[in-house]
Design a protein around this motif. Structure first.
Motif, mmCIF file in Angstrom:
data_model
loop_
_atom_site.group_PDB
_atom_site.id
_atom_site.type_symbol
_atom_site.label_atom_id
_atom_site.label_comp_id
_atom_site.label_asym_id
_atom_site.label_seq_id
_atom_site.Cartn_x
_atom_site.Cartn_y
_atom_site.Cartn_z
ATOM 1 N N LEU A 39 7.184 -15.431 -55.170
ATOM 2 C CA LEU A 39 8.118 -15.503 -56.297
ATOM 3 C C LEU A 39 9.391 -16.254 -55.909
ATOM 4 N N ASN A 40 9.812 -16.059 -54.701
ATOM 5 C CA ASN A 40 10.990 -16.790 -54.220
ATOM 6 C C ASN A 40 10.738 -18.284 -54.233
ATOM 7 N N LEU A 41 9.571 -18.676 -53.668
ATOM 8 C CA LEU A 41 9.267 -20.109 -53.588
ATOM 9 C C LEU A 41 9.044 -20.694 -54.980
ATOM 10 N N ILE A 42 8.333 -19.924 -55.819
ATOM 11 C CA ILE A 42 8.080 -20.415 -57.175
ATOM 12 C C ILE A 42 9.403 -20.519 -57.942
ATOM 13 N N GLY A 43 10.241 -19.484 -57.768
ATOM 14 C CA GLY A 43 11.555 -19.492 -58.431
ATOM 15 C C GLY A 43 12.339 -20.731 -58.033
ATOM 16 N N ASN A 44 12.251 -21.034 -56.761
ATOM 17 C CA ASN A 44 12.920 -22.219 -56.243
ATOM 18 C C ASN A 44 12.379 -23.485 -56.916
ATOM 19 N N SER A 45 11.057 -23.550 -57.005
ATOM 20 C CA SER A 45 10.425 -24.725 -57.616
ATOM 21 C C SER A 45 10.821 -24.860 -59.074
#
Lengths: 185, 840
Positions: B453-459
């Motif tokens: 979720l962190n990485l997706i949120g970043n994307s």
């Protein structure tokens, strides 16, 4: 005699003795001594020859009988006389010498070696220096011929030659083969 | 006789004549004997002369022969010979000498000459001719054996010259000069010397100090740089003892060890300190090696010294700087952890009320305001949550709550949630999972959620349109474990190369512009990196500006042993699933939190009861039965721990095994562990989102067996001892080893109580009993929080007496209270000091 060790002495000792006997006691005494003495040489001495010591003893013994003087006195007197002869006959030894004690002290080390050069067959007494100072000389005399008195006479002659006065004390040891001399001023 | 002459008789005359005749006979005999003796001597002399003449003749022959032998020997010797008489006239000189000296002359011609007056004699020597002459004159004067002069000639040769005086007994007869050609040897020596000089020069230029010592450390030779390094002159060093002169005592053992090495012939390198002449200590790196004699015996050692004082001091400075940086980092961590802790509670309240407000009737204006408040609160919550995560991970307190999962399902749920959350219609979300990974794995789904979720949120943040794709594939099967490689790819603005270097660092964002435009804490990627590392993984980033970014990471998971049916919390229709819960007990003293919880339960239509503390909860539990208990930990009268322990020890009560959800204000593992140790089954950290509570309630509803938590025995290590005058048992149960919390509580107490007590005193003096009751009620729980449980009890008595109108009891109790209060206050103050001391 044959049992004794056969010592020879230089002829001058005999010729000078004969001359002294003749001068002091006359030709008759001298002739008597020779005639009475048992001398293989017959008393015909020459300075260039050598003669047994026993002949000296024989001559002095006869002279003592003839004159009534003791052998010791005679030997001492002759020693004193002979030193005077030496100073003339061998004057080269006395050049540059000024003191009797100094001269006596080097007889063994300086004079005797020179004598041996001149007379390889000479038989000499031995001196051992015990003490040597300006005022005093102590030494031992060693000789199978027991001629301590003769030596004493020579020492007196030496003192007389250097015109010095000193008291000579002697102590005869080992039947006269060793004599301790103490010469002091 | 004269008398007698006159009367001489014949017989007398005859006697006289006979006597004279005998005398003449004796004289003749003596003369003849003397003549004979002289004759003999003469013959002897003649024969001796003859013998001597012959001897002389043979000696002359011998001498001649020997002289010839010697002359020929000398002539042929490979040595130059010059024999001179006492007046320096040449007696003999050989050809070799003339050859050596380069004299083109017949040696015989030199005989009788003064050699030094030979023409060009001075030109022979390469050295200063005056010096040569002085040297020769000195040898002539001294008349002593002398050798080893190396003389350089103009013709390039090098000669060794010997001077040998000749004496016969003590008479000086002349001297022999001997010359030997050592040109070759000299050249070799010269070459060796130059080579030695060269290397010595190199070493000296490298600022290396050389020194040679014997086996007893006496200095044999010291080189220039060593002298410079130590401040001594050569002559001050030669023969001195190296150890005594330079070494501080503490290196004795070290040098003994080195000695033993050297005696074994071992070289070595070591660092020690040396004392300079001026007393200053310098650090040197020493390379020591043994010196051997011609028989291969070790006779000493050579040491090469390199001054590393500067390097050492630099090392020290670096170490100090590093220590300081580490301390600063530690302090920063502590600060962040403490701050987030402090901020958490108020946000909990704000977030809770916001959620409740949404359930009330709002005007459009109010809704807009509320949205703004929620937006701000969410950011704040995210920040605090991130900071706490980082603190927990860095403190090693992050707990992996592992269970069996289906990775495919978890990732699908994640991509669905992301798609749902996304407000952009221009983004496509895709998920791709390797078929080989459809096996049960052991992992903490919360962590996996957080990573993705962190990485997706970043994307999402950096991608306006295009695709966001997540994928997972098997990298390697290790048997009991699998290594998985995952990717989160987007088609966003990308990251520049220089920014890529620190994307995983804390608080580092692409740029100030990025921060302003996109917001965020700069902690997200750092958290992801650390979480990946918890699973022994590595993360990297690939990106092209304007094209997009890919985060690639690996993780290692254990395979599930029994492979039982995968049981995970999936996104289900929660509204339906909790309907079966008949009744929930809420135990919470904080009215705001009570309201929040009640609001949620009402929304989910779950019946509930309220208890303000553990004691109330117990009395309710005895009356009715509950499906679940929501238990706050810190409450007056009886805290959550005690209440739980009492519930678990009830006899013949249906609620003995009721699932209890701990509601704690701290996410730290310790606190959670304590709750679980006390017998609680679930754990929620305040503030929590409605979903989080709901998912637990769903679990309870589905899983009658309750606990999903593996309780590990973790003895709580508490080195701090509260003062015995306080209720230490209560304080220990309240704070455990969380001294920070204790410090906060004690701090609040000391800061706020005085004014409360003053008010209480004033109202009592004024006789305003309702006001007294109000204050007593208000301050009642505060005493227990600092271990003054008796005071809490006393306030309770005051409160109750005031209620009854029993003014005497109120006065009596309060008088007693005021009497002991100053003493208690100072006790609390000193405890606070002690706690703070312990903390620092």
């Amino acid at each position: 005699m044959s049992n004794q060790i056969y010592f020879f002495m230089k002829g001058i000792v005999f010729t000078e003795l004969m001359e002294m006997v003749e001068a002091k006691f006359g030709d008759e005494v001298m002739d008597n001594v020779i005639e009475k003495a048992d001398l293989p040489s017959g008393g015909a001495y020459t300075a260039v020859g050598s003669y047994p010591h026993s002949e000296l003893v024989e001559v002095v013994s006869r002279l003592s009988e003839e004159t009534g003087l003791s052998i010791d006195d005679l030997l001492m007197a002759y020693g004193e006389h002979l030193f005077g002869i030496f100073t003339k006959a061998y004057s080269s030894f006395f050049v540059n010498e000024s003191s009797a004690l100094d001269f006596l002290a080097k007889i063994e080390s300086k004079i005797h070696p020179e004598v041996h050069k001149l007379y390889p067959d000479a038989e000499l007494p031995t001196f051992e220096i015990l003490h040597h100072s300006e005022e005093k000389l102590e030494m031992n005399y060693y000789s199978g011929r027991k001629m301590g008195k003769f030596a004493e006479g020579l020492i007196k002659g030496c003192l007389a030659y250097f015109n010095e006065k000193a008291i000579i004390e002697t102590e005869s040891l080992e039947d006269g083969r060793k004599v301790r001399f103490s010469i002091h001023k | 006789m004269e008398e007698k002459s006159g009367s001489v008789s014949i017989s007398d005359l005859e006697k006289q004549i006979a006597r004279l005749k005998r005398r003449i006979d004796r004289e003749v005999t003596a003369r003849k004997s003397a003549e004979r003796l002289l004759e003999e001597k003469s013959l002897e002399l003649y024969q001796s002369n003859r013998k001597l003449a012959r001897l002389n003749e043979s000696l002359e022959k011998t001498v001649h022969r020997r002289t010839n032998t010697l002359a020929s020997l000398i002539k042929n010797l490979q040595t130059g010979i010059l024999l001179e008489d006492e007046n320096r006239k040449v007696l003999l000189v050989n050809e070799k000498l003339c050859e050596y000296l380069g004299l083109e002359i017949d040696p015989k011609q030199l005989i009788g000459e003064d050699f030094t007056e030979t023409p060009s004699f001075i030109d022979i020597f390469d050295d200063d001719s005056a010096a040569v002459e002085r040297r020769m004159q000195a040898l002539y004067d001294n008349r002593k054996i002398d050798s080893l002069d190396a003389i350089r000639l103009k013709n390039g040769r090098v000669m060794r010259r010997d001077f040998i005086p000749i004496y016969s007994d003590e008479e000086y007869l002349g001297q022999l000069w001997k010359f030997q050609d050592i040109t070759q040897q000299y050249q070799y020596e010269e070459r060796i010397r130059q080579s030695e000089e060269k290397y010595r020069g190199i070493i000296e230029n490298m600022e290396l100090g050389l020194i040679e010592v014997d086996l007893d450390h006496n200095i044999i030779k010291a080189y220039d740089w060593f002298c410079d390094m130590t401040g001594y002159a050569h002559e001050e060093l030669i023969g001195k003892n190296m150890r005594e002169l330079f070494l501080p005592k503490e290196y004795d053992q070290k040098i003994n060890d080195e000695d033993n090495r050297r005696k074994q012939g071992e070289p070595s390198i070591y660092e020690i300190q040396m004392r300079r002449k001026d007393g200053r200590l310098i650090w040197v790196l020493i390379s020591g090696a043994p010196i051997y004699d011609t028989n291969d015996n070790v006779v000493g050692s050579i040491g090469i010294h390199y001054d590393i004082t500067d390097r050492k001091s630099l090392e020290n400075e670096l170490r100090e700087a590093r220590e300081m940086a580490e301390k600063a980092r530690e302090a920063e961590k502590q600060f962040l952890a403490n701050m987030s802790h402090e901020i958490r509670n108020p946000i909990n309240a704000i977030a809770g009320i916001i959620n409740l407000l949404y359930d009330t009737k709002l005007s459009s204006e109010q809704l807009e305001y509320l949205n703004n408040i929620k937006y701000a609160a969410d950011i704040l919550l995210g920040l605090i949550s991130d900071i706490l995560d980082i603190s927990k991970i860095e403190a090693g307190q992050m707990e992996l709550n592992e269970r069996e999962i289906d990775l495919a399902e978890v990732l699908n749920a994640i991509i669905q949630t992301s798609r749902f959350k996304s407000t952009s219609s221009n983004l496509e979300f895709n998920c791709e999972i390797d078929e080989q990974l459809k096996i049960p794995l052991i992992a903490d789904p919360t962590m996996i959620n957080q990573i993705f979720l962190n990485l997706i949120g970043n994307s999402i943040k950096f991608t306006e349109e295009g695709e966001i794709r997540i994928s997972a594939s098997l990298l390697k099967d290790h048997g009991e474990e699998v290594e998985v490689v995952c990717k989160v790819e987007d088609t966003g603005i990308g990251i520049s190369e220089e920014q890529m270097q620190n994307v995983f660092e804390k608080f580092k964002q692409a740029s100030k512009e990025t921060k302003l435009k996109y917001g965020g804490t700069g902690l997200g990627l750092s958290i992801v990196k650390q979480l990946v590392e918890l699973y022994q993984g590595k993360i990297s980033v690939e990106s092209e500006e304007g094209e997009g970014t890919s985060f690639i990471f690996t993780m290692i998971f254990s395979k599930s042993e029994d492979g039982k049916e995968i049981n995970i919390i999936a996104e289900k229709d929660q509204e339906d699933s909790v309907e079966t819960l008949k009744k929930v007990l809420v135990v919470e003293d904080n009215k705001i939190n009570q309201q929040y919880l009640v609001g949620l339960l009402k929304r989910w239509e779950i019946p509930y009861d309220i208890a303000n503390n553990g004691a109330e909860a117990l009395s309710l539990i005895e009356k009715s039965s509950y499906d679940t208990v929501l238990m706050d930990i810190r409450m007056p009268v009886m805290d959550g721990y005690e209440a739980t322990i009492r519930i678990r020890n009830l006899e013949h009560n249906a609620n003995k095994h009721v699932p209890i959800i701990a509601l704690t204000a701290s996410a730290l593992v310790d606190e959670k562990q304590k709750a679980l140790d006390a017998g609680m089954n679930y754990h929620l950290t305040k503030p929590f989102a409605p979903d989080q509570l709901l998912s637990i309630l769903y679990q309870i509803n589905n899983d009658a067996s309750g606990s999903s938590v593996n309780l590990a025995d973790q003895p709580v290590e508490n080195t701090f001892q509260f003062n015995d005058s306080l209720d230490t048992a209560y304080l220990d149960s309240l704070f455990g080893d969380d001294l920070e919390r204790a410090a906060i509580m004690f701090g609040i107490f000391t800061r706020t109580m005085s004014s409360e007590i003053a008010q209480l005193r004033d109202q009592l003096a004024a006789g305003d009993f309702p006001a007294v009751r109000e204050i007593a009620h208000r301050i009642k729980p505060n005493f227990a929080m600092v271990g003054l449980t008796e005071e809490t009890d006393r306030m309770k008595i005051v409160e109750e007496a005031a209620d009854r109108g029993d003014e005497n009891t109120v006065r009596k109790e309060l008088d007693g209270f005021f009497q002991t209060y100053p003493e208690k206050m100072s006790l609390i103050q000193s405890e606070l000091d002690r706690i703070q001391q312990e903390l620092s």
